[in-house]
Design a protein around this motif. Structure first.
Motif, PDB file in Angstrom:
ATOM      1  N   UNK A   1       0.835  -1.207   0.000  1.00 30.07           N
ATOM      2  CA  UNK A   1       0.000   0.000   0.000  1.00 30.07           C
ATOM      3  C   UNK A   1       0.868   1.255   0.000  1.00 30.07           C
ATOM      4  N   UNK A   2       1.926   1.247   0.798  1.00 30.29           N
ATOM      5  CA  UNK A   2       2.811   2.412   0.861  1.00 30.29           C
ATOM      6  C   UNK A   2       3.575   2.594  -0.447  1.00 30.29           C
ATOM      7  N   UNK A   3       3.983   1.510  -1.065  1.00 25.56           N
ATOM      8  CA  UNK A   3       4.656   1.600  -2.370  1.00 25.56           C
ATOM      9  C   UNK A   3       3.710   2.233  -3.385  1.00 25.56           C
ATOM     10  N   UNK A   4       2.474   1.782  -3.399  1.00 19.13           N
ATOM     11  CA  UNK A   4       1.495   2.354  -4.329  1.00 19.13           C
ATOM     12  C   UNK A   4       1.279   3.840  -4.072  1.00 19.13           C
ATOM     13  N   UNK A   5       1.190   4.228  -2.805  1.00 21.06           N
ATOM     14  CA  UNK A   5       1.026   5.643  -2.460  1.00 21.06           C
ATOM     15  C   UNK A   5       2.227   6.454  -2.930  1.00 21.06           C
ATOM     16  N   UNK A   6       3.437   5.912  -2.697  1.00 24.22           N
ATOM     17  CA  UNK A   6       4.664   6.609  -3.064  1.00 24.22           C
ATOM     18  C   UNK A   6       4.748   6.790  -4.585  1.00 24.22           C
ATOM     19  N   UNK A   7       4.474   5.733  -5.338  1.00 24.94           N
ATOM     20  CA  UNK A   7       4.537   5.827  -6.793  1.00 24.94           C
ATOM     21  C   UNK A   7       3.445   6.746  -7.338  1.00 24.94           C
ATOM     22  N   UNK A   8       2.284   6.711  -6.746  1.00 23.23           N
ATOM     23  CA  UNK A   8       1.209   7.613  -7.172  1.00 23.23           C
ATOM     24  C   UNK A   8       1.602   9.058  -6.950  1.00 23.23           C
ATOM     25  N   UNK A   9       2.197   9.337  -5.810  1.00 19.33           N
ATOM     26  CA  UNK A   9       2.654  10.705  -5.530  1.00 19.33           C
ATOM     27  C   UNK A   9       3.666  11.152  -6.578  1.00 19.33           C
TER      28      UNK A   9
ATOM     29  N   UNK B   1      12.331  11.722  -5.357  1.00 17.63           N
ATOM     30  CA  UNK B   1      12.365  10.266  -5.252  1.00 17.63           C
ATOM     31  C   UNK B   1      13.507   9.683  -6.076  1.00 17.63           C
ATOM     32  N   UNK B   2      13.735  10.262  -7.240  1.00 18.43           N
ATOM     33  CA  UNK B   2      14.803   9.760  -8.106  1.00 18.43           C
ATOM     34  C   UNK B   2      16.185  10.181  -7.627  1.00 18.43           C
ATOM     35  N   UNK B   3      16.302  11.355  -7.049  1.00 19.12           N
ATOM     36  CA  UNK B   3      17.627  11.841  -6.640  1.00 19.12           C
ATOM     37  C   UNK B   3      17.990  11.455  -5.211  1.00 19.12           C
ATOM     38  N   UNK B   4      16.980  11.338  -4.359  1.00 18.01           N
ATOM     39  CA  UNK B   4      17.244  10.996  -2.960  1.00 18.01           C
ATOM     40  C   UNK B   4      16.015  10.280  -2.380  1.00 18.01           C
ATOM     41  N   UNK B   5      15.857   8.990  -2.713  1.00 18.95           N
ATOM     42  CA  UNK B   5      14.660   8.286  -2.266  1.00 18.95           C
ATOM     43  C   UNK B   5      14.502   8.234  -0.749  1.00 18.95           C
ATOM     44  N   UNK B   6      15.600   8.163  -0.022  1.00 16.15           N
ATOM     45  CA  UNK B   6      15.513   8.154   1.440  1.00 16.15           C
ATOM     46  C   UNK B   6      14.885   9.424   1.977  1.00 16.15           C
ATOM     47  N   UNK B   7      15.296  10.549   1.433  1.00 19.09           N
ATOM     48  CA  UNK B   7      14.740  11.835   1.852  1.00 19.09           C
ATOM     49  C   UNK B   7      13.279  11.961   1.423  1.00 19.09           C
ATOM     50  N   UNK B   8      12.969  11.473   0.227  1.00 16.13           N
ATOM     51  CA  UNK B   8      11.582  11.521  -0.250  1.00 16.13           C
ATOM     52  C   UNK B   8      10.668  10.747   0.689  1.00 16.13           C
ATOM     53  N   UNK B   9      11.111   9.579   1.131  1.00 12.37           N
ATOM     54  CA  UNK B   9      10.324   8.782   2.075  1.00 12.37           C
ATOM     55  C   UNK B   9      10.201   9.524   3.402  1.00 12.37           C
ATOM     56  N   UNK B  10      11.299  10.066   3.882  1.00  7.20           N
ATOM     57  CA  UNK B  10      11.300  10.765   5.177  1.00  7.20           C
ATOM     58  C   UNK B  10      10.403  12.000   5.142  1.00  7.20           C
TER      59      UNK B  10
ATOM     60  N   UNK C   1       7.827  12.561   3.097  1.00  3.05           N
ATOM     61  CA  UNK C   1       6.437  12.264   2.793  1.00  3.05           C
ATOM     62  C   UNK C   1       5.945  13.106   1.632  1.00  3.05           C
ATOM     63  N   UNK C   2       4.637  13.146   1.460  1.00 11.25           N
ATOM     64  CA  UNK C   2       4.057  13.890   0.351  1.00 11.25           C
ATOM     65  C   UNK C   2       2.740  14.524   0.787  1.00 11.25           C
ATOM     66  N   UNK C   3       2.580  15.782   0.495  1.00  9.76           N
ATOM     67  CA  UNK C   3       1.345  16.535   0.766  1.00  9.76           C
ATOM     68  C   UNK C   3       0.911  16.416   2.228  1.00  9.76           C
ATOM     69  N   UNK C   4       1.889  16.496   3.118  1.00  6.03           N
ATOM     70  CA  UNK C   4       1.593  16.459   4.544  1.00  6.03           C
ATOM     71  C   UNK C   4       1.367  15.071   5.112  1.00  6.03           C
ATOM     72  N   UNK C   5       1.478  14.054   4.289  1.00  6.67           N
ATOM     73  CA  UNK C   5       1.310  12.682   4.754  1.00  6.67           C
ATOM     74  C   UNK C   5       2.647  11.955   4.733  1.00  6.67           C
TER      75      UNK C   5
ATOM     76  N   UNK D   1      11.207   7.299 -13.490  1.00  8.36           N
ATOM     77  CA  UNK D   1      10.263   6.661 -12.589  1.00  8.36           C
ATOM     78  C   UNK D   1      10.029   5.208 -13.010  1.00  8.36           C
ATOM     79  N   UNK D   2      10.027   4.964 -14.300  1.00  4.54           N
ATOM     80  CA  UNK D   2       9.858   3.605 -14.799  1.00  4.54           C
ATOM     81  C   UNK D   2      11.015   2.724 -14.317  1.00  4.54           C
TER      82      UNK D   2
END
Length: 96
Positions: A19-27, A38-47, A49-53, A73-74
């Protein structure tokens, strides 16, 4: 009349990760700024979040995602699929 008890299914760790993977890819698909991070620093992107989530990955998944280095992204999604975790193997990736 006795009130009905509603039982909600609990998510397995694999289902929650999926579910989290789907949310991340959708974002990433809907927001170019998040995609670039996400492409340049996936760790930071995860940390961040997106749109306050936030994304709720376990530590193992966070480390594996943070190690991905991709140009698109592909390619990122393809590398997610190659991770040898059950939740990752069923990820469908979006094309640009």
């Amino acid at each position: 009349m006795t009130p009905k008890t509603i039982h909600y299914p609990t998510l397995s760790e694999d289902t929650a990760t999926q579910r989290e993977i789907n949310r991340m890819l959708t974002a990433a698909v809907v927001n170019k700024r998040f995609e670039k991070l996400l492409l340049t620093n996936p760790g930071l992107a995860i940390a961040n979040g997106y749109a306050g989530e936030t994304f709720n990955f376990n530590e193992k998944a966070q480390l594996r995602i943070a190690a991905i280095r991709a140009e698109s992204l592909q390619d990122f999604a393809r590398q997610l699929i190659q991770v040898q975790e059950p939740a990752f193997t069923s990820v469908a990736y979006a094309r640009k």
